[in-house]
Design a protein around this motif. Sequence first.
Motif, mmCIF file in Angstrom:
data_model
loop_
_atom_site.group_PDB
_atom_site.id
_atom_site.type_symbol
_atom_site.label_atom_id
_atom_site.label_comp_id
_atom_site.label_asym_id
_atom_site.label_seq_id
_atom_site.Cartn_x
_atom_site.Cartn_y
_atom_site.Cartn_z
ATOM 1 N N ASN A 1 0.806 -1.226 0.000
ATOM 2 C CA ASN A 1 0.000 0.000 0.000
ATOM 3 C C ASN A 1 0.837 1.271 0.000
ATOM 4 O O ASN A 1 0.308 2.363 0.218
ATOM 5 C CB ASN A 1 -0.962 -0.005 1.187
ATOM 6 N N ASN A 2 2.126 1.123 -0.193
ATOM 7 C CA ASN A 2 3.032 2.251 -0.419
ATOM 8 C C ASN A 2 3.064 3.287 0.720
ATOM 9 O O ASN A 2 2.844 4.471 0.495
ATOM 10 C CB ASN A 2 2.661 2.918 -1.744
ATOM 11 N N PHE A 3 3.313 2.826 1.938
ATOM 12 C CA PHE A 3 3.561 3.762 3.035
ATOM 13 C C PHE A 3 4.668 3.209 3.921
ATOM 14 O O PHE A 3 5.004 2.039 3.861
ATOM 15 C CB PHE A 3 2.284 4.077 3.842
ATOM 16 N N PHE A 4 5.245 4.072 4.751
ATOM 17 C CA PHE A 4 6.387 3.669 5.566
ATOM 18 C C PHE A 4 5.917 2.934 6.826
ATOM 19 O O PHE A 4 5.119 3.456 7.593
ATOM 20 C CB PHE A 4 7.233 4.884 5.952
ATOM 21 N N PRO A 5 6.424 1.732 7.061
ATOM 22 C CA PRO A 5 5.933 0.875 8.144
ATOM 23 C C PRO A 5 6.636 1.092 9.489
ATOM 24 O O PRO A 5 7.268 0.188 10.030
ATOM 25 C CB PRO A 5 6.231 -0.519 7.606
ATOM 26 N N THR A 6 6.510 2.265 10.072
ATOM 27 C CA THR A 6 7.214 2.571 11.316
ATOM 28 C C THR A 6 6.920 1.549 12.409
ATOM 29 O O THR A 6 7.830 0.982 13.013
ATOM 30 C CB THR A 6 6.823 3.983 11.811
ATOM 31 N N MET A 7 5.655 1.316 12.684
ATOM 32 C CA MET A 7 5.283 0.384 13.757
ATOM 33 C C MET A 7 5.652 -1.056 13.393
ATOM 34 O O MET A 7 5.994 -1.846 14.261
ATOM 35 C CB MET A 7 3.793 0.487 14.083
ATOM 36 N N GLY A 8 5.589 -1.380 12.115
ATOM 37 C CA GLY A 8 5.975 -2.725 11.682
ATOM 38 C C GLY A 8 7.448 -2.996 11.926
ATOM 39 O O GLY A 8 7.832 -4.081 12.369
ATOM 40 N N ILE A 9 8.269 -2.009 11.659
ATOM 41 C CA ILE A 9 9.709 -2.149 11.901
ATOM 42 C C ILE A 9 9.960 -2.290 13.393
ATOM 43 O O ILE A 9 10.714 -3.163 13.835
ATOM 44 C CB ILE A 9 10.476 -0.943 11.316
ATOM 45 N N PHE A 10 9.318 -1.439 14.180
ATOM 46 C CA PHE A 10 9.496 -1.461 15.632
ATOM 47 C C PHE A 10 9.049 -2.801 16.215
ATOM 48 O O PHE A 10 9.754 -3.414 17.030
ATOM 49 C CB PHE A 10 8.715 -0.297 16.255
ATOM 50 N N ALA A 11 7.887 -3.294 15.780
ATOM 51 C CA ALA A 11 7.379 -4.578 16.281
ATOM 52 C C ALA A 11 8.306 -5.726 15.881
ATOM 53 O O ALA A 11 8.579 -6.620 16.692
ATOM 54 C CB ALA A 11 5.967 -4.825 15.757
ATOM 55 N N THR A 12 8.804 -5.692 14.661
ATOM 56 C CA THR A 12 9.710 -6.749 14.197
ATOM 57 C C THR A 12 10.995 -6.754 15.019
ATOM 58 O O THR A 12 11.480 -7.820 15.423
ATOM 59 C CB THR A 12 10.019 -6.577 12.699
ATOM 60 N N LEU A 13 11.532 -5.576 15.288
ATOM 61 C CA LEU A 13 12.762 -5.498 16.086
ATOM 62 C C LEU A 13 12.549 -6.025 17.511
ATOM 63 O O LEU A 13 13.395 -6.753 18.044
ATOM 64 C CB LEU A 13 13.282 -4.063 16.120
ATOM 65 N N ILE A 14 11.425 -5.684 18.127
ATOM 66 C CA ILE A 14 11.147 -6.202 19.473
ATOM 67 C C ILE A 14 10.955 -7.722 19.416
ATOM 68 O O ILE A 14 11.438 -8.448 20.284
ATOM 69 C CB ILE A 14 9.928 -5.501 20.102
ATOM 70 N N GLY A 15 10.275 -8.205 18.382
ATOM 71 C CA GLY A 15 10.112 -9.649 18.217
ATOM 72 C C GLY A 15 11.448 -10.356 18.078
ATOM 73 O O GLY A 15 11.663 -11.432 18.648
ATOM 74 N N ILE A 16 12.362 -9.753 17.343
ATOM 75 C CA ILE A 16 13.703 -10.330 17.181
ATOM 76 C C ILE A 16 14.438 -10.343 18.521
ATOM 77 O O ILE A 16 15.121 -11.317 18.845
ATOM 78 C CB ILE A 16 14.488 -9.565 16.098
ATOM 79 N N LEU A 17 14.275 -9.273 19.307
ATOM 80 C CA LEU A 17 14.908 -9.241 20.640
ATOM 81 C C LEU A 17 14.413 -10.396 21.504
ATOM 82 O O LEU A 17 15.207 -11.084 22.154
ATOM 83 C CB LEU A 17 14.626 -7.915 21.347
ATOM 84 N N TYR A 18 13.110 -10.609 21.513
ATOM 85 C CA TYR A 18 12.561 -11.723 22.301
ATOM 86 C C TYR A 18 13.023 -13.071 21.757
ATOM 87 O O TYR A 18 13.423 -13.962 22.515
ATOM 88 C CB TYR A 18 11.027 -11.677 22.321
ATOM 89 N N PHE A 19 12.976 -13.235 20.437
ATOM 90 C CA PHE A 19 13.328 -14.514 19.838
ATOM 91 C C PHE A 19 14.800 -14.848 20.057
ATOM 92 O O PHE A 19 15.134 -15.933 20.550
ATOM 93 C CB PHE A 19 12.987 -14.509 18.346
ATOM 94 N N LEU A 20 15.683 -13.922 19.698
ATOM 95 C CA LEU A 20 17.120 -14.190 19.867
ATOM 96 C C LEU A 20 17.501 -14.273 21.342
ATOM 97 O O LEU A 20 18.344 -15.093 21.723
ATOM 98 C CB LEU A 20 17.946 -13.119 19.152
ATOM 99 N N GLY A 21 16.874 -13.434 22.165
ATOM 100 C CA GLY A 21 17.124 -13.518 23.610
ATOM 101 C C GLY A 21 16.699 -14.860 24.175
ATOM 102 O O GLY A 21 17.399 -15.448 24.997
#
Length: 133
Positions: free
Chosen positions: A103-123
């Motif tokens: 839909n051609n917009f910048f995914p600010t919250m999507g990036i933030f959620a993905t990064l937190i998910g990666i922190l939990y997963f890798l942690g």
Amino acid sequence: MLKLAGYLNIGIAIAHLIGLFWLEKVFRIFGIEEKMKELSQIHFSFPYVATLLVAMVFFVFGLYGLSASSTFKKLPFLKFGIFLIAGIYLLRGISELVYSILNNFFPTMGIFATLIGILYFLGGLKKWKVKKK
């Protein structure tokens, strides 16, 4: 990683509580103003209750991150909880990333959620890694 994820979630929970004072503006910023207006037509308190419930979920997610990092007392189903939280964040984040690309917009919250998910997963992987004999 888990400690950082835990503190980030507690910060998000506090931000939700602070946002209660400017709820309509916050809903407008995040593009959910119309949905919350519909909820408020059922009862004026529903948007406030929904925001409080979301804040509580983020707070519990934060406690699980802190518990897994041994900063807070051990919570039940800790390993399952950490990977469930990681999955929720990754699913939410990646789905918004895909949606934003389509839909051609910048995914600010999507990036933030993905990064937190990666922190939990890798942690979680780091905490409960299987040692080979």
